[in-house]
Design a protein around this motif. Structure first.
Motif, PDB file in Angstrom:
ATOM      1  N   ALA A  29     -13.203 -20.239  10.387  1.00 54.86           N
ATOM      2  CA  ALA A  29     -12.265 -19.902   9.304  1.00 54.86           C
ATOM      3  C   ALA A  29     -13.023 -19.450   8.052  1.00 54.86           C
ATOM      4  CB  ALA A  29     -11.377 -21.100   8.985  1.00 54.86           C
ATOM      5  N   PHE A  30     -14.090 -20.179   7.694  1.00 53.03           N
ATOM      6  CA  PHE A  30     -14.853 -19.811   6.505  1.00 53.03           C
ATOM      7  C   PHE A  30     -15.534 -18.457   6.691  1.00 53.03           C
ATOM      8  CE2 PHE A  30     -15.292 -24.609   5.751  1.00 53.03           C
ATOM      9  CZ  PHE A  30     -14.121 -24.641   5.001  1.00 53.03           C
ATOM     10  N   ALA A  31     -16.069 -18.214   7.892  1.00 55.58           N
ATOM     11  CA  ALA A  31     -16.712 -16.927   8.162  1.00 55.58           C
ATOM     12  C   ALA A  31     -15.689 -15.793   8.086  1.00 55.58           C
ATOM     13  CB  ALA A  31     -17.390 -16.948   9.533  1.00 55.58           C
ATOM     14  N   SER A  32     -14.500 -16.016   8.637  1.00 51.80           N
ATOM     15  CA  SER A  32     -13.442 -15.001   8.576  1.00 51.80           C
ATOM     16  C   SER A  32     -13.029 -14.725   7.141  1.00 51.80           C
ATOM     17  CB  SER A  32     -12.226 -15.440   9.390  1.00 51.80           C
ATOM     18  OG  SER A  32     -12.531 -15.471  10.755  1.00 51.80           O
ATOM     19  N   MET A  33     -12.919 -15.789   6.355  1.00 54.44           N
ATOM     20  CA  MET A  33     -12.562 -15.620   4.945  1.00 54.44           C
ATOM     21  C   MET A  33     -13.642 -14.821   4.222  1.00 54.44           C
ATOM     22  SD  MET A  33     -10.314 -16.211   2.697  1.00 54.44           S
ATOM     23  CE  MET A  33      -9.975 -16.577   1.020  1.00 54.44           C
ATOM     24  N   GLY A  34     -14.907 -15.137   4.499  1.00 55.00           N
ATOM     25  CA  GLY A  34     -16.000 -14.391   3.882  1.00 55.00           C
ATOM     26  C   GLY A  34     -15.968 -12.922   4.242  1.00 55.00           C
ATOM     27  N   ARG A  35     -15.721 -12.627   5.525  1.00 57.72           N
ATOM     28  CA  ARG A  35     -15.640 -11.225   5.949  1.00 57.72           C
ATOM     29  C   ARG A  35     -14.455 -10.531   5.294  1.00 57.72           C
ATOM     30  NH1 ARG A  35     -17.311 -13.675  10.810  1.00 57.72           N
ATOM     31  NH2 ARG A  35     -15.176 -13.805  11.580  1.00 57.72           N
ATOM     32  N   LEU A  36     -13.327 -11.215   5.197  1.00 61.64           N
ATOM     33  CA  LEU A  36     -12.150 -10.640   4.547  1.00 61.64           C
ATOM     34  C   LEU A  36     -12.452 -10.327   3.082  1.00 61.64           C
ATOM     35  CD1 LEU A  36      -9.090  -9.937   4.758  1.00 61.64           C
ATOM     36  CD2 LEU A  36      -8.635 -12.281   4.024  1.00 61.64           C
ATOM     37  N   LEU A  37     -13.107 -11.259   2.396  1.00 68.52           N
ATOM     38  CA  LEU A  37     -13.460 -11.031   0.998  1.00 68.52           C
ATOM     39  C   LEU A  37     -14.412  -9.851   0.865  1.00 68.52           C
ATOM     40  CD1 LEU A  37     -13.895 -14.711  -0.212  1.00 68.52           C
ATOM     41  CD2 LEU A  37     -12.089 -13.114  -0.910  1.00 68.52           C
ATOM     42  N   ASP A  38     -15.373  -9.752   1.795  1.00 66.77           N
ATOM     43  CA  ASP A  38     -16.321  -8.630   1.756  1.00 66.77           C
ATOM     44  C   ASP A  38     -15.639  -7.303   2.058  1.00 66.77           C
ATOM     45  OD1 ASP A  38     -18.396 -10.323   1.098  1.00 66.77           O
ATOM     46  OD2 ASP A  38     -19.199 -10.425   3.140  1.00 66.77           O
ATOM     47  N   ASP A  39     -14.711  -7.324   3.041  1.00 63.37           N
ATOM     48  CA  ASP A  39     -14.011  -6.092   3.413  1.00 63.37           C
ATOM     49  C   ASP A  39     -13.163  -5.555   2.264  1.00 63.37           C
ATOM     50  OD1 ASP A  39     -15.091  -6.262   5.936  1.00 63.37           O
ATOM     51  OD2 ASP A  39     -13.239  -6.949   6.904  1.00 63.37           O
ATOM     52  N   PHE A  40     -12.612  -6.456   1.480  1.00 65.35           N
ATOM     53  CA  PHE A  40     -11.752  -6.067   0.374  1.00 65.35           C
ATOM     54  C   PHE A  40     -12.397  -6.526  -0.934  1.00 65.35           C
ATOM     55  CE2 PHE A  40      -9.093  -6.421   4.117  1.00 65.35           C
ATOM     56  CZ  PHE A  40      -8.454  -5.201   4.105  1.00 65.35           C
ATOM     57  N   GLN A  41     -13.661  -6.148  -1.102  1.00 66.22           N
ATOM     58  CA  GLN A  41     -14.458  -6.572  -2.252  1.00 66.22           C
ATOM     59  C   GLN A  41     -13.772  -6.170  -3.557  1.00 66.22           C
ATOM     60  OE1 GLN A  41     -17.529  -8.328  -2.179  1.00 66.22           O
ATOM     61  NE2 GLN A  41     -16.977  -8.519  -4.290  1.00 66.22           N
ATOM     62  N   GLY A  42     -13.835  -7.066  -4.521  1.00 68.12           N
ATOM     63  CA  GLY A  42     -13.318  -6.771  -5.849  1.00 68.12           C
ATOM     64  C   GLY A  42     -14.146  -5.681  -6.505  1.00 68.12           C
ATOM     65  N   GLU A  43     -13.634  -5.144  -7.562  1.00 73.31           N
ATOM     66  CA  GLU A  43     -14.285  -4.024  -8.228  1.00 73.31           C
ATOM     67  C   GLU A  43     -15.584  -4.415  -8.914  1.00 73.31           C
ATOM     68  OE1 GLU A  43     -11.520  -2.131 -10.830  1.00 73.31           O
ATOM     69  OE2 GLU A  43      -9.995  -2.011  -9.279  1.00 73.31           O
ATOM     70  N   GLU A  44     -15.658  -5.624  -9.461  1.00 68.59           N
ATOM     71  CA  GLU A  44     -16.822  -5.924 -10.274  1.00 68.59           C
ATOM     72  C   GLU A  44     -17.624  -7.142  -9.854  1.00 68.59           C
ATOM     73  OE1 GLU A  44     -15.756  -7.327 -14.302  1.00 68.59           O
ATOM     74  OE2 GLU A  44     -13.704  -7.265 -13.567  1.00 68.59           O
ATOM     75  N   LEU A  45     -17.069  -8.016  -9.021  1.00 66.14           N
ATOM     76  CA  LEU A  45     -17.754  -9.264  -8.711  1.00 66.14           C
ATOM     77  C   LEU A  45     -18.088  -9.405  -7.236  1.00 66.14           C
ATOM     78  CD1 LEU A  45     -15.727 -11.905 -10.763  1.00 66.14           C
ATOM     79  CD2 LEU A  45     -17.880 -10.790 -11.378  1.00 66.14           C
ATOM     80  N   SER A  46     -19.353  -9.661  -6.953  1.00 65.16           N
ATOM     81  CA  SER A  46     -19.744 -10.046  -5.606  1.00 65.16           C
ATOM     82  C   SER A  46     -19.390 -11.516  -5.430  1.00 65.16           C
ATOM     83  CB  SER A  46     -21.245  -9.840  -5.419  1.00 65.16           C
ATOM     84  OG  SER A  46     -21.954 -10.739  -6.265  1.00 65.16           O
ATOM     85  N   ARG A  47     -19.445 -11.996  -4.192  1.00 75.97           N
ATOM     86  CA  ARG A  47     -19.187 -13.417  -3.959  1.00 75.97           C
ATOM     87  C   ARG A  47     -20.160 -14.299  -4.735  1.00 75.97           C
ATOM     88  NH1 ARG A  47     -18.672 -15.072   2.086  1.00 75.97           N
ATOM     89  NH2 ARG A  47     -19.736 -13.145   2.548  1.00 75.97           N
ATOM     90  N   PRO A  48     -21.483 -13.998  -4.722  1.00 74.63           N
ATOM     91  CA  PRO A  48     -22.397 -14.843  -5.518  1.00 74.63           C
ATOM     92  C   PRO A  48     -22.107 -14.795  -7.024  1.00 74.63           C
ATOM     93  CG  PRO A  48     -23.624 -13.612  -3.874  1.00 74.63           C
ATOM     94  CD  PRO A  48     -22.221 -13.068  -3.862  1.00 74.63           C
ATOM     95  N   ASP A  49     -21.737 -13.616  -7.531  1.00 73.16           N
ATOM     96  CA  ASP A  49     -21.382 -13.514  -8.952  1.00 73.16           C
ATOM     97  C   ASP A  49     -20.192 -14.406  -9.271  1.00 73.16           C
ATOM     98  OD1 ASP A  49     -23.354 -11.602  -9.424  1.00 73.16           O
ATOM     99  OD2 ASP A  49     -21.953  -9.909  -9.444  1.00 73.16           O
ATOM    100  N   PHE A  50     -19.178 -14.331  -8.427  1.00 76.04           N
ATOM    101  CA  PHE A  50     -17.975 -15.129  -8.642  1.00 76.04           C
ATOM    102  C   PHE A  50     -18.296 -16.616  -8.613  1.00 76.04           C
ATOM    103  CE2 PHE A  50     -14.123 -17.248  -6.879  1.00 76.04           C
ATOM    104  CZ  PHE A  50     -13.291 -17.068  -7.972  1.00 76.04           C
ATOM    105  N   THR A  51     -19.134 -17.028  -7.663  1.00 75.18           N
ATOM    106  CA  THR A  51     -19.519 -18.436  -7.561  1.00 75.18           C
ATOM    107  C   THR A  51     -20.157 -18.921  -8.861  1.00 75.18           C
ATOM    108  OG1 THR A  51     -19.823 -18.253  -5.185  1.00 75.18           O
ATOM    109  CG2 THR A  51     -20.932 -20.084  -6.264  1.00 75.18           C
ATOM    110  N   VAL A  52     -21.035 -18.124  -9.425  1.00 77.19           N
ATOM    111  CA  VAL A  52     -21.690 -18.506 -10.684  1.00 77.19           C
ATOM    112  C   VAL A  52     -20.676 -18.550 -11.819  1.00 77.19           C
ATOM    113  CG1 VAL A  52     -23.354 -17.750 -12.437  1.00 77.19           C
ATOM    114  CG2 VAL A  52     -23.978 -17.702 -10.013  1.00 77.19           C
ATOM    115  N   LEU A  53     -19.842 -17.536 -11.927  1.00 77.89           N
ATOM    116  CA  LEU A  53     -18.871 -17.493 -13.024  1.00 77.89           C
ATOM    117  C   LEU A  53     -17.889 -18.659 -12.946  1.00 77.89           C
ATOM    118  CD1 LEU A  53     -18.104 -13.673 -13.363  1.00 77.89           C
ATOM    119  CD2 LEU A  53     -19.671 -15.079 -14.711  1.00 77.89           C
TER     120      LEU A  53
END
Length: 151
Positions: free
Chosen positions: A10-34
């Motif tokens: 489930a976590f891997a699928s969520m990660g792939r979904l987030l990557d497939d529909f990446q936000g305009e300005e934040l990567s996953r690591p950026d979001f984690t820090v913010l």
């Protein structure tokens, strides 16, 4: 399949979904820090870079480069720590807070869309069980945290 395998899937699928529909300005690591810098209440205290790196399990130099990028983009403010001139205190800027708000909304939409065919009782049960699992994991982590690694 075992529960741990289903959770990993489930976590891997969520990660792939987030990557497939990446936000305009934040990567996953950026979001984690913010998110770590996002105040939980209006009196949120600034965070030191070293403490943030430790809490994320990253090398301080890796965190420093990420923070420099976020600061260059106007999402994080870095001020000298009055208690230690070598360190910096970090806070989100208004633009950083807005970026976190937009990314959270994007993530809610992705998950909500994925649950579109689920009935309300199933959604409520999933939320309850995930909350219970998270509480258990956080309690276990706190009990096992080595001395000197408190947050």
């Amino acid at each position: 399949m075992q529960l741990s395998e289903e959770l990993a899937r489930a976590f891997a699928s969520m990660g792939r979904l987030l990557d497939d529909f990446q936000g305009e300005e934040l990567s996953r690591p950026d979001f984690t820090v913010l998110v770590r810098l996002a105040p939980k209440d209006p009196t949120g205290e600034p965070v030191r870079s070293r403490d943030l790196a430790r809490s994320e399990g990253l090398d301080p130099s890796t965190m420093s480069r990420r923070l420099a990028s976020l600061a260059d983009r106007g999402l994080v403010a870095r001020e000298p720590d009055p208690a230690d001139g070598r360190a910096h205190l970090l806070t989100l800027t208004d633009a950083g807070c807005e970026a976190v708000r937009r990314e959270r909304a994007r993530r809610v939409t992705l998950v909500t869309d994925a649950l579109d065919g689920w009935d309300d009782p199933d959604r409520a049960e999933l939320a309850r069980l995930l909350s219970q699992l998270t509480d258990s994991l956080e309690t276990r982590r706190a009990q096992r945290r080595p001395a000197g690694r408190a947050r």
